[in-house]
Write a protein that holds these residues in place. Structure first.
Motif, PDB file in Angstrom:
ATOM      1  N   ASP A  24     -55.980 -41.076  -6.048  1.00 41.26           N
ATOM      2  CA  ASP A  24     -56.784 -40.745  -7.230  1.00 41.26           C
ATOM      3  C   ASP A  24     -56.528 -39.309  -7.680  1.00 41.26           C
ATOM      4  O   ASP A  24     -56.367 -39.038  -8.872  1.00 41.26           O
ATOM      5  CB  ASP A  24     -58.280 -40.909  -6.938  1.00 41.26           C
ATOM      6  N   VAL A  25     -56.500 -38.381  -6.732  1.00 47.59           N
ATOM      7  CA  VAL A  25     -56.266 -36.968  -7.063  1.00 47.59           C
ATOM      8  C   VAL A  25     -54.868 -36.792  -7.643  1.00 47.59           C
ATOM      9  O   VAL A  25     -54.687 -36.111  -8.663  1.00 47.59           O
ATOM     10  CB  VAL A  25     -56.479 -36.066  -5.824  1.00 47.59           C
ATOM     11  N   LEU A  26     -53.869 -37.406  -7.016  1.00 47.84           N
ATOM     12  CA  LEU A  26     -52.494 -37.294  -7.505  1.00 47.84           C
ATOM     13  C   LEU A  26     -52.362 -37.841  -8.922  1.00 47.84           C
ATOM     14  O   LEU A  26     -51.775 -37.190  -9.802  1.00 47.84           O
ATOM     15  CB  LEU A  26     -51.539 -38.017  -6.562  1.00 47.84           C
ATOM     16  N   ILE A  27     -52.905 -39.009  -9.168  1.00 48.96           N
ATOM     17  CA  ILE A  27     -52.824 -39.609 -10.500  1.00 48.96           C
ATOM     18  C   ILE A  27     -53.497 -38.711 -11.529  1.00 48.96           C
ATOM     19  O   ILE A  27     -52.964 -38.478 -12.615  1.00 48.96           O
ATOM     20  CB  ILE A  27     -53.437 -41.029 -10.487  1.00 48.96           C
ATOM     21  N   ASP A  28     -54.661 -38.167 -11.188  1.00 48.91           N
ATOM     22  CA  ASP A  28     -55.364 -37.267 -12.113  1.00 48.91           C
ATOM     23  C   ASP A  28     -54.519 -36.039 -12.435  1.00 48.91           C
ATOM     24  O   ASP A  28     -54.426 -35.630 -13.599  1.00 48.91           O
ATOM     25  CB  ASP A  28     -56.702 -36.834 -11.515  1.00 48.91           C
ATOM     26  N   CYS A  29     -53.899 -35.452 -11.422  1.00 46.02           N
ATOM     27  CA  CYS A  29     -53.083 -34.252 -11.647  1.00 46.02           C
ATOM     28  C   CYS A  29     -51.872 -34.562 -12.521  1.00 46.02           C
ATOM     29  O   CYS A  29     -51.556 -33.796 -13.440  1.00 46.02           O
ATOM     30  CB  CYS A  29     -52.660 -33.649 -10.313  1.00 46.02           C
ATOM     31  N   VAL A  30     -51.205 -35.669 -12.273  1.00 46.48           N
ATOM     32  CA  VAL A  30     -50.042 -36.041 -13.087  1.00 46.48           C
ATOM     33  C   VAL A  30     -50.481 -36.338 -14.519  1.00 46.48           C
ATOM     34  O   VAL A  30     -49.853 -35.893 -15.482  1.00 46.48           O
ATOM     35  CB  VAL A  30     -49.283 -37.233 -12.454  1.00 46.48           C
ATOM     36  N   SER A  35     -46.572 -30.849 -12.812  1.00 48.27           N
ATOM     37  CA  SER A  35     -45.228 -31.210 -12.376  1.00 48.27           C
ATOM     38  C   SER A  35     -45.207 -31.169 -10.855  1.00 48.27           C
ATOM     39  O   SER A  35     -44.974 -30.125 -10.242  1.00 48.27           O
ATOM     40  CB  SER A  35     -44.196 -30.236 -12.950  1.00 48.27           C
ATOM     41  N   VAL A  36     -45.490 -32.318 -10.251  1.00 50.55           N
ATOM     42  CA  VAL A  36     -45.585 -32.401  -8.796  1.00 50.55           C
ATOM     43  C   VAL A  36     -44.708 -33.530  -8.254  1.00 50.55           C
ATOM     44  O   VAL A  36     -45.003 -34.126  -7.224  1.00 50.55           O
ATOM     45  CB  VAL A  36     -47.050 -32.557  -8.323  1.00 50.55           C
ATOM     46  N   GLY A  37     -43.631 -33.822  -8.983  1.00 47.63           N
ATOM     47  CA  GLY A  37     -42.655 -34.790  -8.499  1.00 47.63           C
ATOM     48  C   GLY A  37     -42.774 -36.183  -9.089  1.00 47.63           C
ATOM     49  O   GLY A  37     -42.001 -37.059  -8.713  1.00 47.63           O
ATOM     50  N   VAL A 100     -55.480 -30.197  -7.054  1.00 43.29           N
ATOM     51  CA  VAL A 100     -56.923 -30.149  -7.225  1.00 43.29           C
ATOM     52  C   VAL A 100     -57.264 -31.013  -8.432  1.00 43.29           C
ATOM     53  O   VAL A 100     -56.679 -30.846  -9.514  1.00 43.29           O
ATOM     54  CB  VAL A 100     -57.441 -28.704  -7.429  1.00 43.29           C
ATOM     55  N   HIS A 101     -58.192 -31.941  -8.237  1.00 39.76           N
ATOM     56  CA  HIS A 101     -58.640 -32.816  -9.324  1.00 39.76           C
ATOM     57  C   HIS A 101     -59.132 -31.945 -10.480  1.00 39.76           C
ATOM     58  O   HIS A 101     -59.777 -30.918 -10.263  1.00 39.76           O
ATOM     59  CB  HIS A 101     -59.761 -33.729  -8.821  1.00 39.76           C
TER      60      HIS A 101
END
Length: 175
Positions: A24-30, A35-37, A100-101
């Motif tokens: 959930d956090v990764l999807i929110d950041c993207v 730019s986290v890969g 960070v969300h």
């Protein structure tokens, strides 16, 4: 401000339970443009698969995973220390996936995560840390304020989630 936030190391026995909330956090950041890969849109199954691999690394002792949680135990942010290094670099660690969300930003969560991951690196006997981030980002300013030393910038090193090129700044810190 961050009194309600707990930063802790996730153990091997509990890491699998963190995969879904970390996705959930990764999807929110993207989705927010980090730019986290990963590119937008980030399918949930891809985010979950990424965190499952991270979990496997935690179980094998190749990574340290920290999470920042609110008072209800909801994961707000995360950062990793990669310990798996060549024989001649056992003193070094790579900092990865500081996330960070968006709902939890501007509350000191990232600062707390960075201070905690540096403490974990010391416990693991690491004396040199390296990381990279998007040039001109708020993360770049965070690392500078935390005493990280800029090594240099590589233009067009990566892509933003929308496909635009971005420059990347590399940092190191001696502990």
């Amino acid at each position: 401000m961050t009194e309600d936030v707990l930063v802790r190391r996730v153990g091997a026995s509990e890491v699998a339970a963190c995969v879904e909330p970390l996705a959930d956090v990764l999807i929110d950041c993207v989705e927010g443009g980090a730019s986290v890969g990963f590119m937008r849109p980030l399918p949930r199954e891809r985010a979950v698969a990424f965190w499952r691999k991270v979990a496997e690394g935690v179980v094998r002792g190749e990574r340290v995973l920290l999470v920042a949680e609110d008072g209800a135990g909801r994961i707000l942010g995360t950062v990793q220390l990669i310990l798996s290094m060549p024989d001649n670099q056992q003193h070094r660690g790579d900092i990865a996936k500081m996330l960070v969300h968006r709902e939890a930003r501007r509350r000191g969560v990232a600062q707390r995560l960075m201070a905690a991951i540096e403490d974990e690196a010391r416990k693991e006997g690491r004396t040199v840390l390296v990381l990279d981030t998007v040039t001109g980002s708020s993360a770049e300013r965070l690392y500078e304020r935390a005493g990280w030393q800029r090594v240099g910038v590589v233009p067009k090193y990566a892509l933003m989630p929308d496909g635009e090129f971005c420059a990347t700044t590399f940092f190191f810190k001696h502990l």
